[in-house]
Motif scaffolding. Structure first.
Motif, PDB file in Angstrom:
ATOM      1  N   LEU A 189      41.132  41.377  43.731  1.00 64.30           N
ATOM      2  CA  LEU A 189      41.076  42.563  43.174  1.00 64.30           C
ATOM      3  C   LEU A 189      40.207  42.357  42.149  1.00 64.30           C
ATOM      4  O   LEU A 189      39.904  41.833  41.675  1.00 64.30           O
ATOM      5  CB  LEU A 189      42.614  42.588  42.492  1.00 64.30           C
ATOM      6  N   TYR A 190      39.523  43.881  42.627  1.00 64.50           N
ATOM      7  CA  TYR A 190      38.590  44.240  41.585  1.00 64.50           C
ATOM      8  C   TYR A 190      38.702  45.645  40.655  1.00 64.50           C
ATOM      9  O   TYR A 190      39.155  46.429  40.345  1.00 64.50           O
ATOM     10  CB  TYR A 190      37.186  44.664  42.333  1.00 64.50           C
ATOM     11  N   VAL A 191      38.318  45.234  39.070  1.00 61.23           N
ATOM     12  CA  VAL A 191      39.073  46.185  38.241  1.00 61.23           C
ATOM     13  C   VAL A 191      37.629  46.343  37.864  1.00 61.23           C
ATOM     14  O   VAL A 191      37.241  45.904  36.656  1.00 61.23           O
ATOM     15  CB  VAL A 191      40.195  45.293  37.321  1.00 61.23           C
ATOM     16  N   TYR A 192      37.157  47.941  37.320  1.00 60.08           N
ATOM     17  CA  TYR A 192      36.177  48.294  36.598  1.00 60.08           C
ATOM     18  C   TYR A 192      36.913  49.615  35.846  1.00 60.08           C
ATOM     19  O   TYR A 192      37.671  50.308  35.362  1.00 60.08           O
ATOM     20  CB  TYR A 192      35.876  49.485  37.691  1.00 60.08           C
ATOM     21  N   TYR A 193      36.126  48.735  34.681  1.00 57.81           N
ATOM     22  CA  TYR A 193      36.729  49.339  33.510  1.00 57.81           C
ATOM     23  C   TYR A 193      35.114  49.579  32.642  1.00 57.81           C
ATOM     24  O   TYR A 193      33.928  49.066  32.313  1.00 57.81           O
ATOM     25  CB  TYR A 193      38.021  48.624  32.725  1.00 57.81           C
ATOM     26  N   GLY A 194      35.511  50.904  31.838  1.00 66.80           N
ATOM     27  CA  GLY A 194      35.122  50.992  30.160  1.00 66.80           C
ATOM     28  C   GLY A 194      35.212  50.280  29.658  1.00 66.80           C
ATOM     29  O   GLY A 194      35.675  49.710  29.137  1.00 66.80           O
ATOM     30  N   ALA A 195      33.801  49.886  28.927  1.00 66.80           N
ATOM     31  CA  ALA A 195      33.695  48.442  27.926  1.00 66.80           C
ATOM     32  C   ALA A 195      33.006  50.166  26.966  1.00 66.80           C
ATOM     33  O   ALA A 195      31.775  50.431  26.643  1.00 66.80           O
ATOM     34  CB  ALA A 195      32.360  47.846  27.762  1.00 66.80           C
ATOM     35  N   SER A 196      33.513  50.466  25.295  1.00 72.45           N
ATOM     36  CA  SER A 196      33.793  50.904  24.463  1.00 72.45           C
ATOM     37  C   SER A 196      32.703  51.950  24.536  1.00 72.45           C
ATOM     38  O   SER A 196      31.994  52.255  23.587  1.00 72.45           O
ATOM     39  CB  SER A 196      32.939  50.071  23.369  1.00 72.45           C
ATOM     40  N   ASP A 197      33.209  53.098  25.840  1.00 72.72           N
ATOM     41  CA  ASP A 197      33.427  54.036  25.792  1.00 72.72           C
ATOM     42  C   ASP A 197      31.519  54.573  25.868  1.00 72.72           C
ATOM     43  O   ASP A 197      31.484  55.338  25.978  1.00 72.72           O
ATOM     44  CB  ASP A 197      33.427  55.177  24.411  1.00 72.72           C
ATOM     45  N   GLN A 198      30.850  52.734  26.762  1.00 66.77           N
ATOM     46  CA  GLN A 198      29.266  53.432  26.925  1.00 66.77           C
ATOM     47  C   GLN A 198      28.742  52.344  28.288  1.00 66.77           C
ATOM     48  O   GLN A 198      28.014  52.808  27.996  1.00 66.77           O
ATOM     49  CB  GLN A 198      28.884  52.934  25.539  1.00 66.77           C
ATOM     50  N   TRP A 199      29.342  51.141  28.335  1.00 64.00           N
ATOM     51  CA  TRP A 199      29.300  50.493  29.780  1.00 64.00           C
ATOM     52  C   TRP A 199      30.342  50.693  30.787  1.00 64.00           C
ATOM     53  O   TRP A 199      31.417  50.877  30.392  1.00 64.00           O
ATOM     54  CB  TRP A 199      28.487  49.473  29.158  1.00 64.00           C
ATOM     55  N   CYS A 200      29.808  50.151  31.558  1.00 66.67           N
ATOM     56  CA  CYS A 200      30.419  50.095  32.750  1.00 66.67           C
ATOM     57  C   CYS A 200      30.317  48.813  33.296  1.00 66.67           C
ATOM     58  O   CYS A 200      30.161  47.909  33.417  1.00 66.67           O
ATOM     59  CB  CYS A 200      30.263  50.207  34.580  1.00 66.67           C
ATOM     60  N   CYS A 201      31.784  48.242  33.176  1.00 67.10           N
ATOM     61  CA  CYS A 201      31.644  46.132  33.885  1.00 67.10           C
ATOM     62  C   CYS A 201      32.967  46.590  34.304  1.00 67.10           C
ATOM     63  O   CYS A 201      33.808  47.252  35.284  1.00 67.10           O
ATOM     64  CB  CYS A 201      32.466  45.984  32.338  1.00 67.10           C
ATOM     65  N   VAL A 202      33.117  45.330  34.955  1.00 65.64           N
ATOM     66  CA  VAL A 202      34.185  44.855  36.435  1.00 65.64           C
ATOM     67  C   VAL A 202      34.786  43.275  36.241  1.00 65.64           C
ATOM     68  O   VAL A 202      33.582  42.745  36.166  1.00 65.64           O
ATOM     69  CB  VAL A 202      33.553  44.703  38.153  1.00 65.64           C
ATOM     70  N   ALA A 203      36.222  42.906  36.264  1.00 66.76           N
ATOM     71  CA  ALA A 203      36.954  41.988  35.871  1.00 66.76           C
ATOM     72  C   ALA A 203      37.276  41.684  37.137  1.00 66.76           C
ATOM     73  O   ALA A 203      37.894  42.371  38.145  1.00 66.76           O
ATOM     74  CB  ALA A 203      37.624  41.940  34.912  1.00 66.76           C
ATOM     75  N   THR A 204      37.526  40.684  38.032  1.00 68.71           N
ATOM     76  CA  THR A 204      38.317  40.063  39.119  1.00 68.71           C
ATOM     77  C   THR A 204      39.159  39.113  39.008  1.00 68.71           C
ATOM     78  O   THR A 204      39.482  38.701  37.876  1.00 68.71           O
ATOM     79  CB  THR A 204      37.314  39.489  40.010  1.00 68.71           C
ATOM     80  N   CYS A 205      40.557  39.264  39.876  1.00 70.00           N
ATOM     81  CA  CYS A 205      41.157  38.307  39.888  1.00 70.00           C
ATOM     82  C   CYS A 205      42.008  38.049  41.494  1.00 70.00           C
ATOM     83  O   CYS A 205      41.406  39.027  42.223  1.00 70.00           O
ATOM     84  CB  CYS A 205      42.460  38.577  38.837  1.00 70.00           C
ATOM     85  N   LYS A 206      42.787  37.227  41.729  1.00 67.48           N
ATOM     86  CA  LYS A 206      43.368  36.923  43.327  1.00 67.48           C
ATOM     87  C   LYS A 206      44.947  38.337  42.736  1.00 67.48           C
ATOM     88  O   LYS A 206      45.511  37.762  41.750  1.00 67.48           O
ATOM     89  CB  LYS A 206      43.923  35.898  42.706  1.00 67.48           C
ATOM     90  N   LEU A 207      45.058  39.178  43.609  1.00 73.13           N
ATOM     91  CA  LEU A 207      45.605  39.949  43.667  1.00 73.13           C
ATOM     92  C   LEU A 207      47.084  39.424  43.473  1.00 73.13           C
ATOM     93  O   LEU A 207      48.175  39.549  42.807  1.00 73.13           O
ATOM     94  CB  LEU A 207      45.690  41.008  45.170  1.00 73.13           C
ATOM     95  N   SER A 208      47.454  38.287  44.563  1.00 70.30           N
ATOM     96  CA  SER A 208      49.225  37.628  44.420  1.00 70.30           C
ATOM     97  C   SER A 208      49.056  36.803  43.601  1.00 70.30           C
ATOM     98  O   SER A 208      50.547  36.933  42.875  1.00 70.30           O
ATOM     99  CB  SER A 208      48.756  37.045  46.360  1.00 70.30           C
ATOM    100  N   GLU A 209      48.171  36.484  42.920  1.00 66.32           N
ATOM    101  CA  GLU A 209      48.255  35.308  41.416  1.00 66.32           C
ATOM    102  C   GLU A 209      48.185  36.646  40.626  1.00 66.32           C
ATOM    103  O   GLU A 209      49.093  36.100  39.432  1.00 66.32           O
ATOM    104  CB  GLU A 209      46.908  35.205  41.025  1.00 66.32           C
ATOM    105  N   LEU A 210      48.170  38.357  40.302  1.00 67.45           N
ATOM    106  CA  LEU A 210      48.532  38.461  39.234  1.00 67.45           C
ATOM    107  C   LEU A 210      49.991  39.098  39.601  1.00 67.45           C
ATOM    108  O   LEU A 210      50.664  39.081  38.626  1.00 67.45           O
ATOM    109  CB  LEU A 210      47.412  39.946  39.500  1.00 67.45           C
ATOM    110  N   VAL A 211      50.210  39.649  40.601  1.00 69.37           N
ATOM    111  CA  VAL A 211      51.446  39.924  40.810  1.00 69.37           C
ATOM    112  C   VAL A 211      52.624  38.828  40.114  1.00 69.37           C
ATOM    113  O   VAL A 211      53.709  39.569  39.505  1.00 69.37           O
ATOM    114  CB  VAL A 211      51.516  39.974  42.212  1.00 69.37           C
ATOM    115  N   ASP A 212      53.024  37.401  40.941  1.00 71.43           N
ATOM    116  CA  ASP A 212      53.315  36.154  40.517  1.00 71.43           C
ATOM    117  C   ASP A 212      53.200  36.452  39.053  1.00 71.43           C
ATOM    118  O   ASP A 212      54.567  36.341  38.215  1.00 71.43           O
ATOM    119  CB  ASP A 212      52.268  35.296  40.930  1.00 71.43           C
ATOM    120  N   PHE A 213      52.167  36.371  37.799  1.00 73.35           N
ATOM    121  CA  PHE A 213      52.043  36.146  36.990  1.00 73.35           C
ATOM    122  C   PHE A 213      52.913  37.638  36.814  1.00 73.35           C
ATOM    123  O   PHE A 213      53.765  37.434  34.912  1.00 73.35           O
ATOM    124  CB  PHE A 213      50.448  36.379  35.893  1.00 73.35           C
ATOM    125  N   VAL A 214      52.746  39.054  36.445  1.00 73.38           N
ATOM    126  CA  VAL A 214      53.643  39.981  36.110  1.00 73.38           C
ATOM    127  C   VAL A 214      55.331  39.605  36.429  1.00 73.38           C
ATOM    128  O   VAL A 214      55.674  39.765  35.171  1.00 73.38           O
ATOM    129  CB  VAL A 214      52.988  41.037  36.585  1.00 73.38           C
TER     130      VAL A 214
END
Length: 337
Positions: free
Chosen positions: A307-332
């Motif tokens: 899973l690639y999560v694209y996000y804005g940082a402080s309304d000025q930059w584009c960034c990305v964070a990742t994880c395993k989709l299956s692991e995130l679903v289990d965590f939720v």
């Protein structure tokens, strides 16, 4: 569990060579198709009015992006409903066309980061003028494209008197209906069941007529999520629709949580994280235009189990964070009350 932030962040920064994106590039919609990642990012220059546009960048690995043009792919239309800004896009695809929701204002917001929290500029109108003009209210519209470069603006999606942003479409019809998430700032008080802006959901037969009443879907319950709003288009998993959302605390810090919605009835929340998945930590997440700290995802794509999560940082930059989709679903599911 925390999302893993890319060490090379930010992946897109303001470009001084283009006046329309010399100050801001943030809050990107994202799509992955045929081995390529696409980002439709919010952009603005250092003008006093702060007109806001949308640009396009492409990548083959999800981390290294190249702008496709030195011009925006979508801009405010002079003397129209979105003459001030087009921003914070979210995108889904139905058959061969992309449908992008985007926030807009009738006038540019001005240098809002120099004002008190959530205050924008608005020109003077007499008392007969619609509230959306007098207060320069943020609202949401729909645009359609087949190539992510040439868009047809369809029009306003939500009621003009509402400050209604974070409008997100589900990527497929559910039981014959389209579904939409939205965050009407006005829907607060005893009659709405929430003291702070929250995430609401409603359905439609045709993507433009959203006349049925909205249902309160999710409101803040933890200290880090006084105000909440949807972030990324829901992702279909075996355990439910995975939705990333933001929580804003009393100090205006933006963090990211997640929930799972019922596959057949997305008005039902099955699981919701007690703890956040991501918060402002780096200098560009805490020291941009918004000094109090913002991580704000607007796009998430899946490649395999990544899973690639694209996000804005402080309304000025584009960034990305990742994880395993299956692991995130289990965590939720495990982190839910």
């Amino acid at each position: 569990m925390k999302l893993k932030k890319f060490e090379g962040n930010p992946i897109l920064s303001p470009n001084p060579e283009n006046t329309w994106e010399s100050l801001v590039v943030c809050n990107p919609a994202a799509y992955y198709e045929n081995g390529k990642f696409y980002l439709l990012y919010r952009a603005a220059g250092d003008d006093a009015e702060h007109f806001i546009h949308i640009g396009l960048a492409v990548s083959e690995d999800g981390f290294n992006f190249k702008r496709v043009s030195d011009k925006p792919v979508l801009s405010p239309t002079p003397n129209s409903f979105d003459a001030g800004s087009v921003e914070d896009p979210r995108i889904v695809k139905f058959e061969d066309e992309f449908y992008m929701t985007y926030a807009f204002r009738p006038y540019p917001p001005g240098r809002y980061w120099e004002n008190a929290y959530d205050i924008v500029e608005a020109p003077e109108h007499n008392s007969f003028a619609p509230k959306c003009l007098r207060d320069n209210i943020g609202n949401t519209a729909l645009a359609v494209t087949k190539d992510l470069k040439n868009f047809k603006k369809v029009g306003r999606l939500t009621h003009p008197s509402l400050d209604d942003r974070d409008v997100i479409l589900f990527p497929e019809k559910i039981n014959g209906k389209f579904y939409m998430l939205h965050r009407p700032k006005n829907y607060v008080g005893a009659e709405y069941g929430t003291d702070y802006p929250a995430i609401w959901i409603k359905s439609s037969e045709d993507l433009m007529s959203w006349d049925v009443p909205s249902k309160l879907l999710l409101k803040g319950e933890e200290k880090w999520e006084v105000k909440v709003g949807g972030n990324t288009p829901p992702i279909k998993t075996e355990s439910g629709w995975l939705l990333l959302y933001h929580g804003v605390d009393e100090n205006f810090t933006y963090r990211v949580g997640a929930c799972l919605l019922d596959l057949d009835d997305p008005t039902k929340v099955l699981y919701k994280t007690q703890n956040f998945l991501m918060e402002p930590e780096t200098s560009f997440e805490k020291d941009g235009l918004y000094k109090w700290g913002v991580v704000f995802p607007t796009g998430a794509v899946v490649r395999g189990d990544d899973l690639y999560v694209y996000y804005g940082a402080s309304d000025q930059w584009c960034c990305v964070a990742t994880c395993k989709l299956s692991e995130l679903v289990d965590f939720v599911k495990k982190d839910s009350k």
